[in-house]
Design an enzyme around this catalytic site. Sequence first.
Site, PDB file in Angstrom:
ATOM      1  CG  ASN A 209      -0.074  -0.026   2.466  1.00  0.00           C
ATOM      2  OD1 ASN A 209       0.636   0.689   2.838  1.00  0.00           O
ATOM      3  ND2 ASN A 209      -0.191  -1.218   3.243  1.00  0.00           N
ATOM      4  CE  LYS A 288       9.180 -12.301 -14.281  1.00  0.00           C
ATOM      5  NZ  LYS A 288       9.864 -11.716 -15.502  1.00  0.00           N
TER       6      LYS A 288
END
Length: 404
Positions: A209, A288
């Site tokens: 955030n 990944k």
Amino acid sequence: MLRGKIILIGVSGGIAAYKIADLVSRLKKLEAEVHVVMTRAATEFITPLTLAVLSQNPVAVEMFEDTTRPDIQHIELAQKADLVLIAPATANVIGKIAHGIADDLLTTMVMASTTKVALAPSMNVHMYENPILQENLNRLRSLGYQVLEPGAGFLACGDTGRGRLPEPEELVDHIIKSVKAEKDFQGVRVLVTAGGTREPIDPIRYISNRSTGKMGYAIAEAAAERGASVVLVSAPAQLTPPPGVEVIRVTSAGDMHQAVMQRFNECDVVIKAAAVADYRPRQIADQKIKKMEGGLKIELERTPDILFECGQRKQHQVLVGFAAETENVEEYAKKKIGQKNLDMIVANDVSQDGAGFGTETNIVTIFYPGGKKVEMPRMSKLDVAFGVLDEVGKILSVKRKEPQ
Ligand code: PMT
């Protein structure tokens, strides 16, 4: 109220320099010892004689004014002072201080200072918003300088916007908070959380955030200044921790949960300013994640609710939550007080200008379980921190009187 405190004011050349006469006289009424240093440009706006009369001390402008004195008195004062305040601080003086230039008495005094230095920028709005100036201010903040928030409104140059020197009463307020006579948190163990947690998706990606940690770091700084022993549990943040504070660096909500719970029992006050992720990916990919045709679904699960758990475990602790809301601020904040067994909650409407994530200022309302609320105007995060601690101090003193 400021008896025995030495306040050294550096005045640089801006139109707002006239307000310093009022500031000095207010400080004298509070019994502070006030000394003033001016740049040559400042003397174009207000005379040294005015400030000398009001401060009842000689005002220095030139570095080598008095060739009969071997000591440089104002440099000595910069080490003895409880606070050095540069007000108004022009873009020029801010730039010089940020880059270590000491080519007059005022900037030399700042360089030589071993005490807290606060700057109150005051200038045209476009100068204030100039990225160079902002970068210089950020540099100074990261080096531990206090930067006061300028006011907004009609400016002397005819423009409207941010850049006004705060009014003398606001400057006095900041000075009092900053040099607060009593170390009223001496012996109090305070744990503060700060920053936004990161919840990994794979080895290179995460959910997070916009929290920068500024609010939590300001609380840690204010608590340490007031004598508390402070543990700062920090999610990743690009900030320099305040001096004298123990820092525990964490990344995810899980890490923060572990760190807070480990230290919870030994704390007297816990203030949760961190923006903790409510959800995290259920699976963290080992490698990944490669892109494929079509969309990608990531299943999320709840993170531990740290504040809730603190509320369950609470014994003697004062427990303070934060609420970051974009609507129904009062309703949602009040609900959290009961749900999480809090002693108070600091609510910020993060959709407001100058409040919430990443800003230098905040606008908060503190709610108590009984319905009492304390509203605070827009202030620097450090001043909000002092205000929050004032409220915590009141709860602490009530708790201490209760039979254990
Ligand atoms: O860091 P800055 O850029 O300075 O921004 C400051 C801030 C906006 C982050 C700060 O002022 C603030 O509001 N912090 C709380 C943000 C938040 O997560 O609010 P919330 O309403 O979602 O959570 C309520 C409380 O529960 C908070 O005290 C939070 O720390 C805590 N919580 C939340 C989730 C969780 N899993 N565990 C928790 O302990």
